[in-house]
Write an enzyme that holds these catalytic residues in place. Structure first.
Site, short mmCIF file in Angstrom:
data_model
loop_
_atom_site.label_atom_id
_atom_site.label_comp_id
_atom_site.label_asym_id
_atom_site.label_seq_id
_atom_site.Cartn_x
_atom_site.Cartn_y
_atom_site.Cartn_z
N THR A 23 0.81 -1.23 0.00
CA THR A 23 0.00 0.00 0.00
C THR A 23 0.84 1.28 0.00
O THR A 23 0.31 2.35 0.27
CB THR A 23 -0.95 0.03 1.22
OG1 THR A 23 -0.16 0.06 2.41
CG2 THR A 23 -1.90 -1.14 1.26
N TRP A 24 2.15 1.15 -0.26
CA TRP A 24 2.97 2.37 -0.29
C TRP A 24 2.47 3.27 -1.41
O TRP A 24 2.16 2.77 -2.50
CB TRP A 24 4.45 2.02 -0.50
CG TRP A 24 5.37 3.19 -0.29
CD1 TRP A 24 5.09 4.34 0.40
CD2 TRP A 24 6.70 3.33 -0.77
NE1 TRP A 24 6.18 5.18 0.40
CE2 TRP A 24 7.18 4.59 -0.33
CE3 TRP A 24 7.54 2.52 -1.53
CZ2 TRP A 24 8.47 5.06 -0.62
CZ3 TRP A 24 8.83 2.97 -1.82
CH2 TRP A 24 9.28 4.23 -1.37
N TYR A 57 2.76 5.56 5.44
CA TYR A 57 2.16 5.69 4.11
C TYR A 57 1.00 6.68 4.14
O TYR A 57 0.02 6.49 4.86
CB TYR A 57 1.69 4.33 3.57
CG TYR A 57 2.80 3.28 3.48
CD1 TYR A 57 4.15 3.64 3.50
CD2 TYR A 57 2.50 1.93 3.39
CE1 TYR A 57 5.16 2.68 3.41
CE2 TYR A 57 3.50 0.96 3.30
CZ TYR A 57 4.82 1.36 3.32
OH TYR A 57 5.81 0.40 3.25
N GLN A 164 9.63 -12.22 14.12
CA GLN A 164 8.94 -13.19 13.27
C GLN A 164 9.10 -12.93 11.78
O GLN A 164 8.59 -13.71 10.97
CB GLN A 164 7.44 -13.22 13.62
CG GLN A 164 7.14 -13.56 15.06
CD GLN A 164 7.47 -15.00 15.40
OE1 GLN A 164 6.96 -15.91 14.77
NE2 GLN A 164 8.34 -15.21 16.37
N LEU A 198 8.62 -5.92 -7.73
CA LEU A 198 8.70 -5.62 -9.17
C LEU A 198 9.66 -4.46 -9.41
O LEU A 198 9.68 -3.89 -10.51
CB LEU A 198 7.30 -5.27 -9.70
CG LEU A 198 6.21 -6.31 -9.45
CD1 LEU A 198 4.85 -5.78 -9.90
CD2 LEU A 198 6.54 -7.62 -10.17
N1 LIG Z 1 9.45 -1.83 4.43
C1 LIG Z 1 9.79 -0.92 3.55
O1 LIG Z 1 10.69 -0.10 3.78
C2 LIG Z 1 9.09 -0.89 2.23
C3 LIG Z 1 9.64 -0.14 1.18
C4 LIG Z 1 8.98 -0.18 -0.06
C5 LIG Z 1 7.81 -0.92 -0.19
N2 LIG Z 1 7.29 -1.60 0.87
C6 LIG Z 1 6.02 -2.38 0.73
O2 LIG Z 1 6.11 -3.22 -0.40
C7 LIG Z 1 5.03 -2.94 -1.28
C8 LIG Z 1 5.42 -3.19 -2.72
O3 LIG Z 1 6.52 -2.38 -3.09
P1 LIG Z 1 6.36 -1.09 -4.03
O4 LIG Z 1 4.99 -0.56 -3.95
O5 LIG Z 1 7.49 -0.20 -3.65
O6 LIG Z 1 6.70 -1.61 -5.49
P2 LIG Z 1 6.24 -2.82 -6.43
O7 LIG Z 1 5.17 -3.63 -5.81
O8 LIG Z 1 7.49 -3.49 -6.86
O9 LIG Z 1 5.67 -2.02 -7.71
C9 LIG Z 1 4.52 -1.24 -7.64
C10 LIG Z 1 4.40 -0.46 -8.95
O10 LIG Z 1 4.37 -1.38 -10.04
C11 LIG Z 1 3.19 -1.20 -10.80
N3 LIG Z 1 2.70 -2.54 -11.16
C12 LIG Z 1 2.20 -3.49 -10.33
N4 LIG Z 1 1.90 -4.61 -11.01
C13 LIG Z 1 2.22 -4.35 -12.31
C14 LIG Z 1 2.12 -5.12 -13.50
N5 LIG Z 1 1.65 -6.36 -13.48
N6 LIG Z 1 2.54 -4.55 -14.67
C15 LIG Z 1 3.01 -3.28 -14.69
N7 LIG Z 1 3.13 -2.50 -13.59
C16 LIG Z 1 2.74 -3.04 -12.40
C17 LIG Z 1 2.21 -0.48 -9.90
O11 LIG Z 1 1.35 0.31 -10.70
P3 LIG Z 1 -0.21 0.55 -10.32
O12 LIG Z 1 -0.26 0.90 -8.88
O13 LIG Z 1 -0.59 1.65 -11.25
O14 LIG Z 1 -0.96 -0.72 -10.61
C18 LIG Z 1 3.14 0.37 -9.06
O15 LIG Z 1 3.49 1.55 -9.76
C19 LIG Z 1 4.71 -1.47 -0.96
O16 LIG Z 1 3.50 -1.05 -1.50
C20 LIG Z 1 4.81 -1.49 0.54
O17 LIG Z 1 3.64 -2.05 1.11
C21 LIG Z 1 7.93 -1.61 2.06
#
Ligand SMILES: NC(=O)c1ccc[n+]([C@@H]2O[C@H](COP(=O)([O-])OP(=O)(O)OC[C@H]3O[C@@H](n4cnc5c(N)ncnc54)[C@H](OP(=O)(O)O)[C@@H]3O)[C@@H](O)[C@H]2O)c1
Length: 280
Positions: A23-24, A57, A164, A198
């Site tokens: 949900t970022w 977020y 965990q 991704l």
């Molecule tokens: N703990 C931490 O420090 C940390 C840091 C970063 C992230 N996170 C968590 O990990 C989650 C996932 O990471 P993320 O949001 O950074 O990046 P991600 O999941 O690698 O990529 C998300 C992006 O990719 C696009 N996308 C998703 N599926 C796709 C597909 N099948 N084809 C083309 N584009 C696609 C999405 O677009 P649309 O939204 O337009 O569909 C969005 O722009 C976050 O949302 C968060 O909950 C945690």
């Protein structure tokens, strides 16, 4: 038809789904709020039960969006949230958790993580996590962005071994953790949650991903996620576009062959020396 999502067992005996929704960047603009609630609802209706969020977020708004999407279905879900390092003192962690619970409109968080290391001692944050767990406000706790040396330090903190999960940046283009952190987590049966699986869509145009995808009539995103699932980690792709969300779920049905894995290893080589943990 709802997807069948595999689960794994946390060391504490709690089952956790291996696939969830991130949900970022949600909750940052009122203009797209309804679409974000809709995307989460769509995911839940498709069978996803793990949602990853954080107080950071949208300054808490992402947690409110999660609450709106979940509605009365809370008991079927596994909710992960995170405390900011600036709040992660002994008392600040407890207060931050209370605020998250209010925004999430729930009485417990399934897995509560320290978002990254800050200036408060791990001992203080862990003591607060243990207090929250004893009070039933969280079912389990873990960490995020902690590297191999941080994890070794955590192991020497009182109750630190109750950790965990470690949620870290991990995908085909970021394989550094395979040298030391991933083996440490495997050795201690600590699940790894792969964030930005991704690479925020930046890796999806890679020629080799497209080549492997073509062999299976799949998409590059499905190959990237299937590879992570094959590595035994939890994936939490974020997609506001429901077509993306549906496509990503298809990764659960994609079985990569030994030849696919070799092709991917050649294009995205594993580390041969320690590397500092990357962060986004
Ligand atoms: N703990 C931490 O420090 C940390 C840091 C970063 C992230 N996170 C968590 O990990 C989650 C996932 O990471 P993320 O949001 O950074 O990046 P991600 O999941 O690698 O990529 C998300 C992006 O990719 C696009 N996308 C998703 N599926 C796709 C597909 N099948 N084809 C083309 N584009 C696609 C999405 O677009 P649309 O939204 O337009 O569909 C969005 O722009 C976050 O949302 C968060 O909950 C945690």
């Amino acid at each position: 038809m709802a997807a069948t999502i595999p689960s794994l067992r946390l060391p504490a005996g709690i089952d956790m789904p291996a696939y969830g929704i991130g949900t970022w960047r949600m909750g940052e603009s009122p203009r797209v709020r309804a679409a974000e609630v809709n995307a989460l609802r769509h995911g839940i209706e498709s069978g996803v039960t793990l949602i990853d969020t954080a107080e950071m977020y949208g300054d808490g708004e992402a947690e409110s969006i999660v609450a709106d999407a979940v509605g009365s279905g809370r008991d079927r879900l596994f909710i992960v949230s995170k405390v900011l390092p600036s709040n992660a003192s002994r008392r600040g962690t407890v207060a931050a958790c209370e605020r998250s619970l209010k925004r999430l409109k729930t009485d417990r968080i399934d897995l509560y993580l320290l978002h990254w290391r800050g200036s408060y001692s791990l001992a203080d944050t862990v003591a607060a996590f243990e207090e929250l767990r004893a009070a039933g406000k969280i079912r389990a706790w873990g960490v995020s962005n902690l590297d191999h040396d941080d994890m070794q330090e955590l192991w020497h903190v009182p109750h630190g071994r109750n950790c965990q999960a470690d949620q870290v940046l991990y995908n085909l283009t970021r394989r550094g953790i395979e040298f030391d952190l991933l083996p440490f987590c495997h050795q201690h049966a600590i699940p790894v949650m792969a964030y930005s699986p991704l690479e925020q869509a930046r890796m999806l145009r890679h020629r080799i991903l497209a080549e492997v995808a073509k062999r299976h009539g799949a998409s590059p995103a499905q190959v990237a996620l299937a590879w992570l699932l094959n590595q035994g980690v939890i994936v939490i792709p974020k997609a506001t576009n429901t077509a993306h969300a549906d496509e990503n779920l298809g990764a659960l049905d994609l079985v990569l062959t030994a030849a696919d894995l070799a092709t991917l290893d050649a294009a995205f080589p594993p580390p041969d020396a320690p590397q500092p943990l990357d962060m986004l």
